[in-house]
Motif scaffolding. Sequence first.
Motif, PDB file in Angstrom:
ATOM      1  N   ASP A   1      14.797  -6.648 -13.546  1.00 11.16           N
ATOM      2  CA  ASP A   1      15.809  -5.970 -12.732  1.00 11.16           C
ATOM      3  C   ASP A   1      15.739  -6.417 -11.266  1.00 11.16           C
ATOM      4  O   ASP A   1      15.726  -5.602 -10.350  1.00 11.16           O
ATOM      5  N   ARG A   2      15.665  -7.752 -11.070  1.00  6.26           N
ATOM      6  CA  ARG A   2      15.699  -8.368  -9.726  1.00  6.26           C
ATOM      7  C   ARG A   2      14.494  -7.967  -8.875  1.00  6.26           C
ATOM      8  O   ARG A   2      14.562  -7.996  -7.655  1.00  6.26           O
ATOM      9  N   HIS A   3      13.399  -7.584  -9.508  1.00  7.49           N
ATOM     10  CA  HIS A   3      12.143  -7.309  -8.825  1.00  7.49           C
ATOM     11  C   HIS A   3      11.014  -8.069  -9.508  1.00  7.49           C
ATOM     12  O   HIS A   3      11.110  -8.419 -10.692  1.00  7.49           O
ATOM     13  N   LEU A   4       9.958  -8.292  -8.775  1.00  5.44           N
ATOM     14  CA  LEU A   4       8.783  -8.978  -9.289  1.00  5.44           C
ATOM     15  C   LEU A   4       7.661  -7.960  -9.467  1.00  5.44           C
ATOM     16  O   LEU A   4       7.339  -7.211  -8.547  1.00  5.44           O
TER      17      LEU A   4
ATOM     18  N   MET B   1       7.639  -5.577  -6.140  1.00  2.12           N
ATOM     19  CA  MET B   1       8.071  -6.104  -4.842  1.00  2.12           C
ATOM     20  C   MET B   1       9.405  -6.814  -5.010  1.00  2.12           C
ATOM     21  O   MET B   1       9.893  -7.037  -6.125  1.00  2.12           O
ATOM     22  N   GLN B   2      10.011  -7.167  -3.872  1.00  7.32           N
ATOM     23  CA  GLN B   2      11.191  -8.008  -3.910  1.00  7.32           C
ATOM     24  C   GLN B   2      10.792  -9.413  -4.355  1.00  7.32           C
ATOM     25  O   GLN B   2       9.620  -9.781  -4.336  1.00  7.32           O
ATOM     26  N   LEU B   3      11.763 -10.225  -4.740  1.00  8.72           N
ATOM     27  CA  LEU B   3      11.464 -11.553  -5.248  1.00  8.72           C
ATOM     28  C   LEU B   3      10.879 -12.479  -4.188  1.00  8.72           C
ATOM     29  O   LEU B   3      10.345 -13.539  -4.530  1.00  8.72           O
ATOM     30  N   ASP B   4      10.982 -12.093  -2.916  1.00 11.08           N
ATOM     31  CA  ASP B   4      10.371 -12.902  -1.859  1.00 11.08           C
ATOM     32  C   ASP B   4       9.003 -12.362  -1.442  1.00 11.08           C
ATOM     33  O   ASP B   4       8.413 -12.831  -0.477  1.00 11.08           O
ATOM     34  N   GLY B   5       8.493 -11.366  -2.161  1.00 14.07           N
ATOM     35  CA  GLY B   5       7.181 -10.817  -1.880  1.00 14.07           C
ATOM     36  C   GLY B   5       7.175  -9.652  -0.912  1.00 14.07           C
ATOM     37  O   GLY B   5       6.108  -9.090  -0.634  1.00 14.07           O
TER      38      GLY B   5
ATOM     39  N   ASN C   1       3.338   0.522  -5.164  1.00  8.99           N
ATOM     40  CA  ASN C   1       2.614   0.791  -6.401  1.00  8.99           C
ATOM     41  C   ASN C   1       3.526   1.505  -7.387  1.00  8.99           C
ATOM     42  O   ASN C   1       4.244   2.439  -7.023  1.00  8.99           O
ATOM     43  N   VAL C   2       3.494   1.068  -8.630  1.00  8.35           N
ATOM     44  CA  VAL C   2       4.302   1.693  -9.678  1.00  8.35           C
ATOM     45  C   VAL C   2       3.479   2.706 -10.458  1.00  8.35           C
ATOM     46  O   VAL C   2       3.867   3.852 -10.623  1.00  8.35           O
ATOM     47  N   MET C   3       2.317   2.279 -10.959  1.00  3.31           N
ATOM     48  CA  MET C   3       1.443   3.198 -11.677  1.00  3.31           C
ATOM     49  C   MET C   3       0.040   2.617 -11.747  1.00  3.31           C
ATOM     50  O   MET C   3      -0.158   1.409 -11.659  1.00  3.31           O
ATOM     51  N   THR C   4      -0.944   3.500 -11.883  1.00  2.00           N
ATOM     52  CA  THR C   4      -2.332   3.115 -12.097  1.00  2.00           C
ATOM     53  C   THR C   4      -2.705   3.480 -13.528  1.00  2.00           C
ATOM     54  O   THR C   4      -2.457   4.609 -13.975  1.00  2.00           O
ATOM     55  N   PHE C   5      -3.283   2.530 -14.244  1.00  2.00           N
ATOM     56  CA  PHE C   5      -3.609   2.732 -15.655  1.00  2.00           C
ATOM     57  C   PHE C   5      -4.922   3.512 -15.788  1.00  2.00           C
ATOM     58  O   PHE C   5      -5.882   3.235 -15.059  1.00  2.00           O
TER      59      PHE C   5
END
Length: 408
Positions: A125-128, A152-156, A161-165
């Motif tokens: 979805d246009r993110h890295l 992050m964006q595709l340029d860094g 943070n999305v999630m911690t396992f």
Amino acid sequence: MNLISSNYRQKERFTLFAVLLIALPILFSGCSDKAFFSESNEYDPNFDYPYAFHRQGYALNFAPSEDGYYVTYRNLLYFIDAERLQPIVLDARPNNGCKSDPTVETCRALVSNEQNFIRFTQVYDRHLYSLESMTIDGDGGFPQTEYTLIRMQLDGTSRENVMTFPLRPTTIALHRGYLYFTMTGSDKDGRYTSTVNRVSLKHPSSKPEVLGETRDEKSQFLDVLPYGNQIYWHMLGNPYHAYRYDPIRGETKMLWDNADSSSTNLHAVAGDKLYFGRFYGDPGDKRSFIRYQSDLNGNHIKEVSTPHPAVLSFLTVDSSYLYQMPIIPYLEDAPEVPNRLDIYQNHDFSKAMSVNTSFAPRSFGIISGDDRHLFGTYLQEGELLYTALKKDEIKLGKAAFISFMENL
């Protein structure tokens, strides 16, 4: 019809239209995540896991995008232009310090990872997305490794943070609104557990849904491979097996019968076919050299009719070609088998060409890639490196592997 009745009906229609305008966002906001995604098997590069870049036993580390590829190498993210195969560190600022003394502040490309054996990079979805790990003080002051998925964006830029396992993830996949992952380790009570899980990308902090679980210390879930409207994975054990999960019905079943006590191994997915092998416990058993295909549900099994090497081998497939080559360590006991990649036309299994792979190290493997390149992977000093073969040169009979990462 009188004027009063006409005006009343106009107001009634307007009121109904206004109510619908208000209600639609509410209705859609209450839908499940998958309502916004296709339920077909047609590949969507924006929201589907790049299954053709999956290599069994390795988390996705080499991710396609419209203009090229992203890869993590020595804790740095690189973008590789698809035309020139030129790796560029993902921080365009001059004097960014990425090669000298990188920190998150000085280098946008930095992805701190203390565990080389688990890497993950995917464009979604246009993110890295990538995986970081770090050592923290755990319960009782004992050090433990914490794994965090970042976006992050595709340029860094715009890192978050999305999630911690809760345990070490072994494979990760983003696909049609969900984060799929396997975890293996000991829970808070010290009991061994291995699970297949998924969590909504809209609510990654919510409790994951467990799709598969084992507490058998001789078994482990690995290789989550989403493809269209199904999810595949392996359960390693003795024997080991491939499974298919149906997200619509919420059903899981083991693929292919094992009446002969063989292990089953999913090699590749392409079109409406699964390509797989069986292993009988002995690498020299000739039955293990044969490869098979079935439909996506594991039915209508038949042998792949191409000649196969007389050793255990790799097999991968795309819409145009079928690629096969021996697993190099097994050539030590089979000197008569050539070390080469054989390429066959997918539509009739006729031979397209062969590529000499005598240069390849023992760890060499292949992934089918996209319509631009086939990739070879190998380990060097604990890092996974890649080499590429241009597919448009196959029809000319002059395709060869090109190295592009050694000087990073």
